[in-house]
Write a protein that holds these residues in place. Structure first.
Motif, mmCIF file in Angstrom:
data_model
loop_
_atom_site.group_PDB
_atom_site.id
_atom_site.type_symbol
_atom_site.label_atom_id
_atom_site.label_comp_id
_atom_site.label_asym_id
_atom_site.label_seq_id
_atom_site.Cartn_x
_atom_site.Cartn_y
_atom_site.Cartn_z
ATOM 1 N N MET A 285 19.705 0.460 41.970
ATOM 2 C CA MET A 285 18.722 1.167 41.161
ATOM 3 C C MET A 285 17.586 0.232 40.754
ATOM 4 S SD MET A 285 17.453 3.706 39.528
ATOM 5 C CE MET A 285 18.426 5.068 39.003
ATOM 6 N N PHE A 286 17.958 -0.991 40.343
ATOM 7 C CA PHE A 286 16.920 -1.912 39.887
ATOM 8 C C PHE A 286 15.944 -2.234 41.007
ATOM 9 C CE2 PHE A 286 15.152 -6.178 39.392
ATOM 10 C CZ PHE A 286 14.430 -5.976 38.220
ATOM 11 N N THR A 287 16.465 -2.388 42.229
ATOM 12 C CA THR A 287 15.581 -2.726 43.351
ATOM 13 C C THR A 287 14.549 -1.621 43.579
ATOM 14 O OG1 THR A 287 17.367 -3.993 44.363
ATOM 15 C CG2 THR A 287 15.515 -3.388 45.781
ATOM 16 N N THR A 288 14.987 -0.380 43.530
ATOM 17 C CA THR A 288 14.064 0.750 43.706
ATOM 18 C C THR A 288 13.030 0.762 42.591
ATOM 19 O OG1 THR A 288 15.844 2.009 44.739
ATOM 20 C CG2 THR A 288 13.921 3.246 43.992
ATOM 21 N N TYR A 289 13.493 0.581 41.367
ATOM 22 C CA TYR A 289 12.586 0.535 40.215
ATOM 23 C C TYR A 289 11.568 -0.586 40.385
ATOM 24 C CZ TYR A 289 11.193 -0.974 35.515
ATOM 25 O OH TYR A 289 10.484 -1.402 34.428
ATOM 26 N N LEU A 290 12.020 -1.753 40.809
ATOM 27 C CA LEU A 290 11.129 -2.903 40.992
ATOM 28 C C LEU A 290 10.081 -2.629 42.068
ATOM 29 C CD1 LEU A 290 10.417 -5.885 40.387
ATOM 30 C CD2 LEU A 290 12.094 -6.504 42.143
ATOM 31 N N VAL A 291 10.517 -2.124 43.211
ATOM 32 C CA VAL A 291 9.592 -1.870 44.324
ATOM 33 C C VAL A 291 8.544 -0.824 43.948
ATOM 34 C CG1 VAL A 291 9.423 -0.927 46.669
ATOM 35 C CG2 VAL A 291 11.179 -2.627 46.124
ATOM 36 N N VAL A 292 8.989 0.274 43.343
ATOM 37 C CA VAL A 292 8.049 1.342 42.974
ATOM 38 C C VAL A 292 7.087 0.851 41.893
ATOM 39 C CG1 VAL A 292 7.856 3.654 41.971
ATOM 40 C CG2 VAL A 292 9.550 3.196 43.746
ATOM 41 N N THR A 293 7.589 0.101 40.948
ATOM 42 C CA THR A 293 6.714 -0.445 39.895
ATOM 43 C C THR A 293 5.674 -1.384 40.490
ATOM 44 O OG1 THR A 293 8.448 -0.226 38.232
ATOM 45 C CG2 THR A 293 6.660 -1.754 37.738
ATOM 46 N N LEU A 294 6.093 -2.236 41.415
ATOM 47 C CA LEU A 294 5.139 -3.156 42.048
ATOM 48 C C LEU A 294 4.115 -2.407 42.893
ATOM 49 C CD1 LEU A 294 7.497 -6.127 43.011
ATOM 50 C CD2 LEU A 294 5.839 -6.019 41.117
ATOM 51 N N LEU A 295 4.533 -1.344 43.571
ATOM 52 C CA LEU A 295 3.581 -0.525 44.335
ATOM 53 C C LEU A 295 2.576 0.154 43.405
ATOM 54 C CD1 LEU A 295 5.871 1.179 47.004
ATOM 55 C CD2 LEU A 295 4.027 -0.464 47.427
ATOM 56 N N THR A 296 3.058 0.663 42.291
ATOM 57 C CA THR A 296 2.170 1.307 41.322
ATOM 58 C C THR A 296 1.196 0.286 40.742
ATOM 59 O OG1 THR A 296 3.911 2.884 40.802
ATOM 60 C CG2 THR A 296 2.076 2.749 39.250
ATOM 61 N N ALA A 297 1.699 -0.898 40.425
ATOM 62 C CA ALA A 297 0.830 -1.957 39.900
ATOM 63 C C ALA A 297 -0.224 -2.359 40.937
ATOM 64 C CB ALA A 297 1.661 -3.169 39.481
ATOM 65 N N ALA A 298 0.160 -2.409 42.195
ATOM 66 C CA ALA A 298 -0.808 -2.739 43.252
ATOM 67 C C ALA A 298 -1.884 -1.660 43.362
ATOM 68 C CB ALA A 298 -0.087 -2.912 44.589
ATOM 69 N N ALA A 299 -1.468 -0.395 43.283
ATOM 70 C CA ALA A 299 -2.440 0.703 43.371
ATOM 71 C C ALA A 299 -3.388 0.701 42.180
ATOM 72 C CB ALA A 299 -1.704 2.046 43.460
ATOM 73 N N THR A 300 -2.841 0.523 40.979
ATOM 74 C CA THR A 300 -3.709 0.545 39.801
ATOM 75 C C THR A 300 -4.617 -0.676 39.763
ATOM 76 O OG1 THR A 300 -1.984 -0.436 38.404
ATOM 77 C CG2 THR A 300 -2.179 1.965 38.386
ATOM 78 N N SER A 301 -4.110 -1.815 40.219
ATOM 79 C CA SER A 301 -4.963 -3.010 40.199
ATOM 80 C C SER A 301 -6.095 -2.893 41.215
ATOM 81 C CB SER A 301 -4.151 -4.281 40.434
ATOM 82 O OG SER A 301 -3.613 -4.307 41.738
ATOM 83 N N SER A 302 -5.814 -2.323 42.380
ATOM 84 C CA SER A 302 -6.893 -2.183 43.361
ATOM 85 C C SER A 302 -7.943 -1.185 42.879
ATOM 86 C CB SER A 302 -6.350 -1.788 44.734
ATOM 87 O OG SER A 302 -5.776 -0.514 44.700
ATOM 88 N N ALA A 303 -7.501 -0.106 42.234
ATOM 89 C CA ALA A 303 -8.452 0.857 41.669
ATOM 90 C C ALA A 303 -9.245 0.212 40.534
ATOM 91 C CB ALA A 303 -7.719 2.093 41.165
ATOM 92 N N ALA A 304 -8.577 -0.599 39.722
ATOM 93 C CA ALA A 304 -9.266 -1.278 38.622
ATOM 94 C C ALA A 304 -10.342 -2.216 39.154
ATOM 95 C CB ALA A 304 -8.265 -2.058 37.770
#
Length: 117
Positions: free
Chosen positions: A1-20
């Motif tokens: 579960m933690f691995t999925t949470y980590l990967v999705v969180t990092l993908l979301t952070a990458a998307a928001t940072s690129s938009a920012a």
């Protein structure tokens, strides 16, 4: 579960940072979106700042889980506001919105599930 949470969180952070970054450097894409959605260009940098703050919140949330959950919830609200902006002008080009909203929602749900376990 933690691995999925980590990967999705990092993908979301990458998307928001690129938009920012796109918003903060004055890239043409946010400007064209603002024009299509009838949003003043003066809002582009503040929205970029919100996205940059969300990126920091998501990454900090990996160490302080309640902060990550709160940040993901705020991103869901941010993208619901973006959906309203699209609907208001009858814009049906929701591909990028769908990806960002989906990532934010998945991050929120996984964050809640991770903290419950």
């Amino acid at each position: 579960m933690f691995t999925t949470y980590l990967v999705v969180t990092l993908l979301t952070a990458a998307a928001t940072s690129s938009a920012a970054v796109a918003n903060l450097i004055g890239h043409d894409y946010p400007k064209s979106q603002a024009d299509r959605l009838h949003i003043p260009h003066s809002w582009i940098r503040p929205l970029g700042t919100l996205l940059a703050t969300a990126t920091v919140g998501l990454l900090t949330g990996l160490a302080i889980p309640p902060l990550g959950t709160l940040t993901a919830a705020c991103l869901v609200l941010y993208f619901l506001g973006a959906l309203w902006a699209h609907i208001r002008v009858h814009d049906r080009q929701l591909g990028p919105w769908s990806a960002c909203f989906g990532l934010s929602l998945a991050t929120l749900l996984l964050s809640i599930a991770h903290q419950a376990s």
